[in-house]
Enzyme design. Structure first.
Site, PDB file in Angstrom:
ATOM      1  N   LYS A 188       1.791   2.189  -4.840  1.00 44.58           N
ATOM      2  CA  LYS A 188       2.346   1.545  -6.135  1.00 44.58           C
ATOM      3  C   LYS A 188       1.728   1.972  -7.436  1.00 44.58           C
ATOM      4  CE  LYS A 188       3.004  -2.702  -4.546  1.00 44.58           C
ATOM      5  NZ  LYS A 188       2.681  -2.598  -3.049  1.00 44.58           N
TER       6      LYS A 188
ATOM      7  N   ASP B 209       2.802  14.743   0.858  1.00 40.25           N
ATOM      8  CA  ASP B 209       1.755  15.591   1.181  1.00 40.25           C
ATOM      9  C   ASP B 209       1.131  15.297   2.645  1.00 40.25           C
ATOM     10  OD1 ASP B 209       0.687  13.739  -0.785  1.00 40.25           O
ATOM     11  OD2 ASP B 209      -1.338  14.436  -0.033  1.00 40.25           O
TER      12      ASP B 209
ATOM     13  N   GLY C 296     -11.046  -3.097   2.144  1.00 42.69           N
ATOM     14  CA  GLY C 296     -11.515  -1.804   2.833  1.00 42.69           C
ATOM     15  C   GLY C 296     -11.104  -1.733   4.186  1.00 42.69           C
TER      16      GLY C 296
ATOM     17  N   THR D  77       2.551 -12.558   3.257  1.00 45.15           N
ATOM     18  CA  THR D  77       1.720 -13.266   2.208  1.00 45.15           C
ATOM     19  C   THR D  77       2.501 -14.259   1.661  1.00 45.15           C
ATOM     20  OG1 THR D  77       0.598 -12.714   0.082  1.00 45.15           O
ATOM     21  CG2 THR D  77       2.858 -11.929   0.186  1.00 45.15           C
TER      22      THR D  77
ATOM     23  N   LYS E 208      -0.618   4.326  -8.621  1.00 46.46           N
ATOM     24  CA  LYS E 208      -0.147   5.557  -9.252  1.00 46.46           C
ATOM     25  C   LYS E 208       1.168   5.627 -10.020  1.00 46.46           C
ATOM     26  CE  LYS E 208       1.161  10.286  -8.501  1.00 46.46           C
ATOM     27  NZ  LYS E 208       0.722  11.328  -7.883  1.00 46.46           N
TER      28      LYS E 208
ATOM     29  N   ASP F  32       0.902  -1.126   0.092  1.00 42.84           N
ATOM     30  CA  ASP F  32       0.086  -0.007  -0.002  1.00 42.84           C
ATOM     31  C   ASP F  32       0.652   1.240  -0.051  1.00 42.84           C
ATOM     32  OD1 ASP F  32      -2.219  -1.833   0.348  1.00 42.84           O
ATOM     33  OD2 ASP F  32      -1.792  -1.914   2.431  1.00 42.84           O
ATOM     34  N   GLU F  33       1.888   1.411  -0.636  1.00 40.94           N
ATOM     35  CA  GLU F  33       2.748   2.245  -0.710  1.00 40.94           C
ATOM     36  C   GLU F  33       2.443   3.266  -1.786  1.00 40.94           C
ATOM     37  OE1 GLU F  33       4.093  -0.732  -0.952  1.00 40.94           O
ATOM     38  OE2 GLU F  33       5.175  -1.054   0.555  1.00 40.94           O
TER      39      GLU F  33
ATOM     40  N   SER G 238       0.205  13.650  -4.582  1.00 46.37           N
ATOM     41  CA  SER G 238      -1.371  13.618  -4.339  1.00 46.37           C
ATOM     42  C   SER G 238      -1.372  12.513  -5.195  1.00 46.37           C
ATOM     43  CB  SER G 238      -1.821  14.666  -4.982  1.00 46.37           C
ATOM     44  OG  SER G 238      -2.364  14.625  -6.417  1.00 46.37           O
TER      45      SER G 238
ATOM     46  N   GLY H  47      -3.968  -4.936  -4.345  1.00 47.26           N
ATOM     47  CA  GLY H  47      -4.965  -3.708  -4.768  1.00 47.26           C
ATOM     48  C   GLY H  47      -4.375  -2.535  -5.307  1.00 47.26           C
ATOM     49  N   HIS H  48      -4.214  -2.049  -6.503  1.00 43.85           N
ATOM     50  CA  HIS H  48      -3.703  -1.046  -7.211  1.00 43.85           C
ATOM     51  C   HIS H  48      -4.715  -0.027  -7.380  1.00 43.85           C
ATOM     52  CE1 HIS H  48      -0.017  -3.413  -7.827  1.00 43.85           C
ATOM     53  NE2 HIS H  48      -0.011  -3.273  -6.550  1.00 43.85           N
TER      54      HIS H  48
ATOM     55  N   GLN I 139       2.076  -6.537  -3.126  1.00 34.55           N
ATOM     56  CA  GLN I 139       2.569  -6.656  -1.586  1.00 34.55           C
ATOM     57  C   GLN I 139       3.954  -6.012  -1.662  1.00 34.55           C
ATOM     58  OE1 GLN I 139       1.614  -9.976  -3.173  1.00 34.55           O
ATOM     59  NE2 GLN I 139      -0.666  -8.881  -2.926  1.00 34.55           N
TER      60      GLN I 139
ATOM     61  N   VAL J 157      -8.377  -3.705  -1.478  1.00 38.18           N
ATOM     62  CA  VAL J 157      -9.102  -4.995  -1.434  1.00 38.18           C
ATOM     63  C   VAL J 157     -10.288  -5.171  -0.702  1.00 38.18           C
ATOM     64  CG1 VAL J 157      -8.644  -7.585  -1.674  1.00 38.18           C
ATOM     65  CG2 VAL J 157      -6.963  -5.889  -2.783  1.00 38.18           C
TER      66      VAL J 157
HETATM   67  P1  IMP Z   1      -2.725 -12.983   1.844  1.00 39.60           P
HETATM   68  O1  IMP Z   1      -1.792 -12.379   1.022  1.00 39.60           O
HETATM   69  O2  IMP Z   1      -4.116 -12.599   1.734  1.00 39.60           O
HETATM   70  O3  IMP Z   1      -2.364 -14.399   2.497  1.00 39.60           O
HETATM   71  O4  IMP Z   1      -2.561 -11.908   3.373  1.00 39.60           O
HETATM   72  C1  IMP Z   1      -1.408 -12.286   4.110  1.00 39.60           C
HETATM   73  C2  IMP Z   1      -0.861 -10.858   4.513  1.00 39.60           C
HETATM   74  O5  IMP Z   1      -0.616  -9.950   3.697  1.00 39.60           O
HETATM   75  C3  IMP Z   1      -2.091  -9.917   5.332  1.00 39.60           C
HETATM   76  O6  IMP Z   1      -1.366  -9.329   6.415  1.00 39.60           O
HETATM   77  C4  IMP Z   1      -2.453  -9.024   4.324  1.00 39.60           C
HETATM   78  O7  IMP Z   1      -3.176  -8.023   4.793  1.00 39.60           O
HETATM   79  C5  IMP Z   1      -1.284  -8.772   3.538  1.00 39.60           C
HETATM   80  N1  IMP Z   1      -1.627  -8.249   2.235  1.00 39.60           N
HETATM   81  C6  IMP Z   1      -1.774  -9.097   0.987  1.00 39.60           C
HETATM   82  N2  IMP Z   1      -2.067  -8.397  -0.066  1.00 39.60           N
HETATM   83  C7  IMP Z   1      -1.561  -7.149   0.513  1.00 39.60           C
HETATM   84  C8  IMP Z   1      -1.510  -5.901  -0.504  1.00 39.60           C
HETATM   85  O8  IMP Z   1      -1.885  -5.801  -1.776  1.00 39.60           O
HETATM   86  N3  IMP Z   1      -1.152  -4.603   0.090  1.00 39.60           N
HETATM   87  C9  IMP Z   1      -1.087  -4.964   1.785  1.00 39.60           C
HETATM   88  N4  IMP Z   1      -1.023  -5.938   2.333  1.00 39.60           N
HETATM   89  C10 IMP Z   1      -1.337  -7.200   1.735  1.00 39.60           C
END
Ligand code: IMP
Length: 424
Positions: free
Chosen positions: A11, A327, A296, A233, A13, A8-9, A409, A35-36, A218, A294
């Site tokens: 990426k 920002d 929420g 993950t 954008k 969630d850095e 932004s 989730g991008h 991730q 992904v």
């Molecule tokens: P999994 O990948 O669904 O098995 O989740 C394992 C860990 O990775 C959990 O802490 C999730 O919140 C984290 N995680 C998986 N995908 C993302 C992502 O795209 N962004 C941030 N955390 C993620």
């Protein structure tokens, strides 16, 4: 291009900005747990499985290292088509040797998490972990099996022999081989047009000198080997995986760009030394709209942890970073940066591997002056207040990597380029 914290850095954008100048965009690990978010003009696209290159009609490849939920893929294709994107086999290629995520993986993921109590990982519930387990357990159904009924039958038998006892133990209903075969037969013709030996396509692209953007999902601290195990993950998320997860040699990787948020966030469970559970953490979360794309879920927030990022820089061989969401720090009187950890009487300059040590370390901070000016929307270095420049320079020094880009932004064009990542 990879995340250097816990995901969630921002990426999405950056990928979008880089994809604009790439010929090919490749996903090499993860699945629809990612989730991008990409904002193009007035349209917001949310990609989970699709490589972000599809937003610009670039050749986009789901490599062998990705686990593919065919139903989720078809839903996502339908969703973005409705938003006006063209997804044809000329744009999207799915590696024939990628493993599938099946409904039984989703069931297992959720059932295990529900029972885990304090040992919960906080997964996204997409079945990604169990799918990778079957892949390394050599019983996965792969993309290339979809149209091969004889192969499918044998594979389903082998797969269910493993899953049925697990399902019974967890109180889940039985999966019949006929039912699974029928479900896969239904989805197969819709996926097959996109299927190819992706490594061959990439070979041609490499030989032809095309620009290839490897899009990580991730982040390094969620890597199954190098992350905060077991709160990670189930794939390798480090830059080295780009080669193995797409079928090119490591030399094709080129420049390694790490994406780093100007502070730190994490979703799900697990250690987070610089976490702020107070009002400051709330303020970061509110200002940064820190909710998962992904699931929420509200993200946990904290100060910038230079120890973690320095470790990611080393592990992934990061050559330059993109500092995102600068920002969000506008208006903080003082900022803190974590520069080391305390573990009992010891001072550490790295995050140790042990689960108990990771949970026990406490951050050592240095304080740095904040800025009252607005950096939101800045597009040049000159527009940044002196204190923001000082903050960036300090981060560069502490992590041992230079900043290539700064984002200010969610808007696609609000980027300050210091060094062009394509020029290295
Ligand atoms: P999994 O990948 O669904 O098995 O989740 C394992 C860990 O990775 C959990 O802490 C999730 O919140 C984290 N995680 C998986 N995908 C993302 C992502 O795209 N962004 C941030 N955390 C993620």
């Amino acid at each position: 291009m990879i995340g250097a914290q816990w995901g969630d850095e921002g990426k999405g954008k950056v990928i979008d900005w880089l994809a604009d100048r790439a010929d090919v965009v490749v996903r090499f690990q993860g699945g629809n747990n990612a989730g991008h978010t990409i904002v193009v003009g007035k349209t917001t696209y949310k990609f989970s499985l699709l490589p972000s290159g599809v937003a610009q009609g670039k050749l986009s490849i789901l490599g062998n290292g990705v686990v593919i939920d065919p139903w989720a893929l078809l839903d996502e294709i339908a969703r973005v088509r409705k938003q006006g994107l063209t997804i044809t086999p000329e744009v999207l290629v799915v590696a024939d040797n990628a493993a599938l995520v099946l409904p039984l993986h989703r069931d297992l993921d959720s059932a295990r998490e529900a029972r885990a109590g304090a040992g919960k990982i906080g997964t996204t519930g997409r079945g990604v972990g169990p799918a990778y387990e079957d892949k390394v357990g050599r019983r996965a159904i792969r993309v290339c099996d979809l149209g091969d009924e004889a192969a499918l039958k044998a594979k389903i038998e082998r797969l269910l022999a493993h899953h049925e006892p697990l399902r019974r133990g967890l109180g889940l209903t039985e999966v019949t081989p006929e039912g699974l075969l029928a479900d896969l037969a239904d989805v197969a013709p819709k996926i097959e047009p996109f299927v190819q030996p992706a490594w061959r396509l990439l070979r041609k692209a490499v030989k032809g000198g095309r620009r290839i953007l490897f899009e990580g999902a991730q982040a390094t601290m969620l890597d199954v080997d190098h992350g905060t195990y077991p709160f990670v993950t189930s794939s390798n998320t480090v830059a080295g995986q780009a080669a193995a997860g797409s079928g090119v040699g490591p030399a094709a990787g080129g420049y390694v760009l790490g994406i780093v948020k100007a502070y730190t966030t994490r979703v799900g469970e697990g250690p987070f030394p610089s976490e702020l559970t107070d009002k400051t953490g709330e303020r970061l979360g509110t200002r940064g709209h820190e909710f998962g794309t992904v699931t929420g879920r509200k993200r946990r927030c904290g100060w910038f942890d230079a120890v973690l990022v320095r470790q990611s820089v080393a592990i992934s061989g990061i050559q330059g970073i993109v500092l995102t969401k600068l920002d969000v720090l506008d208006g903080f009187e003082t900022l803190k940066i974590c520069t080391g950890y305390k573990l009992g009487d010891e001072i550490l300059d790295y995050l140790p591997a042990g689960v108990r040590q990771q949970a026990a370390v406490t951050p050592i901070y240095e304080e740095i002056e904040g800025w009252s000016e607005i950096t939101r929307g800045a597009r040049s270095w000159r527009e940044l207040p002196a204190a923001a420049v000082k903050y960036i320079r300090r981060i560069e020094y502490l992590i041992g990597a230079q900043v290539s880009l700064v984002t200010t932004s969610p808007d696609r064009d609000d980027i300050i380029m210091i060094r062009d990542p394509y020029r290295g």
